[in-house]
Write a protein that holds these residues in place. Structure first.
Motif, mmCIF file in Angstrom:
data_model
loop_
_atom_site.group_PDB
_atom_site.id
_atom_site.type_symbol
_atom_site.label_atom_id
_atom_site.label_comp_id
_atom_site.label_asym_id
_atom_site.label_seq_id
_atom_site.Cartn_x
_atom_site.Cartn_y
_atom_site.Cartn_z
ATOM 1 N N ARG A 389 0.621 -1.301 -0.081
ATOM 2 C CA ARG A 389 0.059 -0.014 -0.180
ATOM 3 C C ARG A 389 0.888 1.149 -0.002
ATOM 4 O O ARG A 389 0.573 2.450 -0.531
ATOM 5 C CB ARG A 389 -0.796 -0.068 1.237
ATOM 6 N N VAL A 390 1.814 1.136 0.578
ATOM 7 C CA VAL A 390 3.028 2.347 0.592
ATOM 8 C C VAL A 390 3.397 2.686 -0.772
ATOM 9 O O VAL A 390 3.397 3.755 -1.250
ATOM 10 C CB VAL A 390 4.180 2.078 1.430
ATOM 11 N N LEU A 391 3.821 1.561 -1.618
ATOM 12 C CA LEU A 391 4.225 1.861 -2.852
ATOM 13 C C LEU A 391 3.350 2.276 -3.652
ATOM 14 O O LEU A 391 3.459 3.133 -4.538
ATOM 15 C CB LEU A 391 4.622 0.489 -3.475
ATOM 16 N N ASP A 392 2.045 1.785 -3.404
ATOM 17 C CA ASP A 392 0.724 2.123 -4.395
ATOM 18 C C ASP A 392 0.603 3.728 -4.194
ATOM 19 O O ASP A 392 0.387 4.413 -5.187
ATOM 20 C CB ASP A 392 -0.393 1.475 -3.852
ATOM 21 N N TYR A 393 0.450 4.184 -2.838
ATOM 22 C CA TYR A 393 0.354 5.584 -2.489
ATOM 23 C C TYR A 393 1.521 6.357 -3.228
ATOM 24 O O TYR A 393 1.257 7.518 -3.893
ATOM 25 C CB TYR A 393 0.287 6.089 -1.084
ATOM 26 N N SER A 394 2.518 6.084 -2.980
ATOM 27 C CA SER A 394 3.912 6.628 -3.343
ATOM 28 C C SER A 394 3.949 7.014 -4.781
ATOM 29 O O SER A 394 4.398 7.752 -5.498
ATOM 30 C CB SER A 394 5.298 6.104 -2.804
ATOM 31 N N GLN A 395 3.499 5.931 -5.706
ATOM 32 C CA GLN A 395 3.680 5.827 -7.027
ATOM 33 C C GLN A 395 2.639 6.929 -7.753
ATOM 34 O O GLN A 395 3.302 7.445 -8.775
ATOM 35 C CB GLN A 395 3.232 4.541 -7.605
ATOM 36 N N SER A 396 1.693 7.362 -6.929
ATOM 37 C CA SER A 396 0.846 8.286 -7.596
ATOM 38 C C SER A 396 1.109 9.790 -7.182
ATOM 39 O O SER A 396 0.607 10.652 -7.711
ATOM 40 C CB SER A 396 -0.596 7.916 -7.516
ATOM 41 N N ALA A 397 1.855 9.677 -6.003
ATOM 42 C CA ALA A 397 2.169 10.941 -5.639
ATOM 43 C C ALA A 397 3.427 11.517 -5.624
ATOM 44 O O ALA A 397 3.514 12.880 -5.508
ATOM 45 C CB ALA A 397 1.736 10.917 -3.884
ATOM 46 N N MET A 398 4.323 10.807 -5.784
ATOM 47 C CA MET A 398 5.831 11.260 -5.970
ATOM 48 C C MET A 398 6.104 11.955 -7.145
ATOM 49 O O MET A 398 5.721 11.390 -8.360
ATOM 50 C CB MET A 398 7.001 10.083 -5.851
ATOM 51 N N ILE A 399 6.734 12.985 -7.094
ATOM 52 C CA ILE A 399 7.229 13.885 -8.344
ATOM 53 C C ILE A 399 8.366 13.145 -8.972
ATOM 54 O O ILE A 399 8.541 12.998 -10.298
ATOM 55 C CB ILE A 399 7.409 15.346 -8.084
#
Length: 416
Positions: A389-399
């Motif tokens: 879930r951490v990777l899922d959130y980060s994939q869409s939010a990280m620039i």
């Protein structure tokens, strides 16, 4: 696992005014103690103190203690307001129950009341020479207590309402509640992995709407034994209850008195409590971290600190194999805490709100790996799910694509 009445007494004693009122009553008794003692002590004491001398001392005490009490109340209100706006309104409950603040405030107020009673008693001439000397000695003792209280108050003010102090209080309250659950799964009842309604059971409903704060397990067990019934608890502490949701299922009994007593064993209020509800504590910790990660605050360091504290709390879950599996209440049954729910309560909001911050993601993954490494059998599955879930959130939010690639490499290195 307190009974309902013992729990209510503890909640009552935690109220700020109770300790102040108790100290005030003690102050009145001490101030008037010289009157009966004067009749007990027959021989005159070696020296005497004039009433004017004691009155001057008591006047100084009364005026200064009134000012100090007012100032202390102002400081506490300011600290509560700061904690509500900058940390979490839910953490205010723990600040209001702070024993040091309550003791110091009660000492100041008690000293003020002692001075007033002493002044009134001296002006009405109820003390003789021996009584005035006893009053003078007790006044000196009160002054010593005031000095000690002031020194403690000065030290306490340096961290009252601060982020680190409040976070520590939430961590300790959550850790205690979770340790109680781990030590006695289902709080001493038969643990359930799946909840299904018994064939001959009836539902126990309530007219109240709010959160269950406490369940009196001992009282429910006594009722079940008395009526030879079985009770399946559906609303543990933290559950939001309403008239359409049953608190419990009752089997082998239809007695109105039993049904009403079962209903009374559940304490329901408009707010959650830390005592039997570790999920509430974890949610408050997540709220502190989420507020720190908001654009208005932008304090990822606090979020990282909360993640570390949460990791310490959740390590207790690995001790489930050391738990006392003795069923204390054989006629009661209740669902146990799900490890994944606890992980989600703490880590999921932080992963969502800190998805764009690489350092927060790194700390989350390392904490999940720490939990899985210490207790692989109990915590690995939940840790792996949260890492995904951490990777899922980060994939869409990280620039930065490099930051996301770093998190992916870390997941592989940590075997999550």
């Amino acid at each position: 696992m307190f009974s309902k009445w013992r729990w209510l007494v503890v909640q009552f004693l935690h109220k700020m005014w109770v300790r102040s009122a108790l100290f005030g009553v003690i102050a009145i008794l001490i101030a008037l103690l010289a009157v009966p003692l004067e009749h007990i002590i027959q021989n005159p004491l070696p020296f005497s103190i004039s009433a004017e001398t004691i009155i001057r001392i008591l006047n100084i005490l009364a005026s200064s203690m009134l000012a100090v009490t007012t100032f202390s109340l102002g400081v506490m209100v300011s600290a509560f307001g700061s904690a509500s706006s900058g940390i979490s309104p839910r953490a205010n409950l723990l600040l209001r129950q702070d024993a040091t603040s309550q003791n110091v405030l009660a000492t100041f107020l008690g000293s003020f009341i002692y001075s007033l009673v002493g002044i009134i008693a001296l002006n009405t001439d109820i003390y003789g020479e021996t009584g005035r000397l006893i009053l003078f000695i007790t006044t000196v003792i009160v002054i010593v207590l005031i000095v000690i209280a002031l020194l403690r108050w000065i030290e306490h003010l340096s961290h009252l309402g601060r982020m680190s102090e409040t976070s520590l209080r939430v961590e300790q309250a959550t850790s205690k509640a979770l340790s109680d659950w781990v030590a006695h799964p289902a709080l001493g009842a038969n643990p359930l992995t799946e909840v299904t309604m018994p064939v001959d059971a009836i539902g126990i409903f309530t007219d109240q709407t709010g959160y269950v704060q406490h369940v009196d397990m001992a009282s429910l067990s006594c009722l079940a034994e008395q009526y030879q019934a079985e009770i399946m608890i559906l609303a543990p502490a933290g559950k939001y209850s309403h008239p359409a949701a049953p608190l419990a299922w009752l089997s082998h009994c239809r007695e109105p008195d039993c049904i009403e007593s079962i209903r009374n064993a559940f304490s329901i209020a408009d707010k959650r409590s830390f005592d039997q509800d570790p999920r509430f504590g974890l949610s408050v910790m997540a709220e502190i971290a989420s507020r720190a990660l908001s654009p208005a605050v932008n304090d990822p360091g606090t979020a990282i600190d909360i993640i570390s504290r949460g990791g310490r709390v959740l390590l207790a879950l690995g001790k489930q194999d050391q738990a006392d599996l003795t069923i204390l209440y054989p006629r009661l049954s209740m669902s146990t805490l799900a490890t994944q729910d606890l992980f989600e309560d703490l880590f999921l909001p932080i992963a969502r709100d800190g998805a764009a911050v690489c350092q927060v993601g790194i700390r989350l993954l390392k904490t999940l790996a720490l939990l899985a490494e210490n207790h692989p059998a109990q915590l690995t599955q939940s840790a792996q799910y949260l890492a995904a879930r951490v990777l899922d959130y980060s994939q869409s939010a990280m620039i930065s694509a490099q930051d996301f690639a770093q998190l992916k490499r870390l997941v592989e290195e940590l075997n999550l």
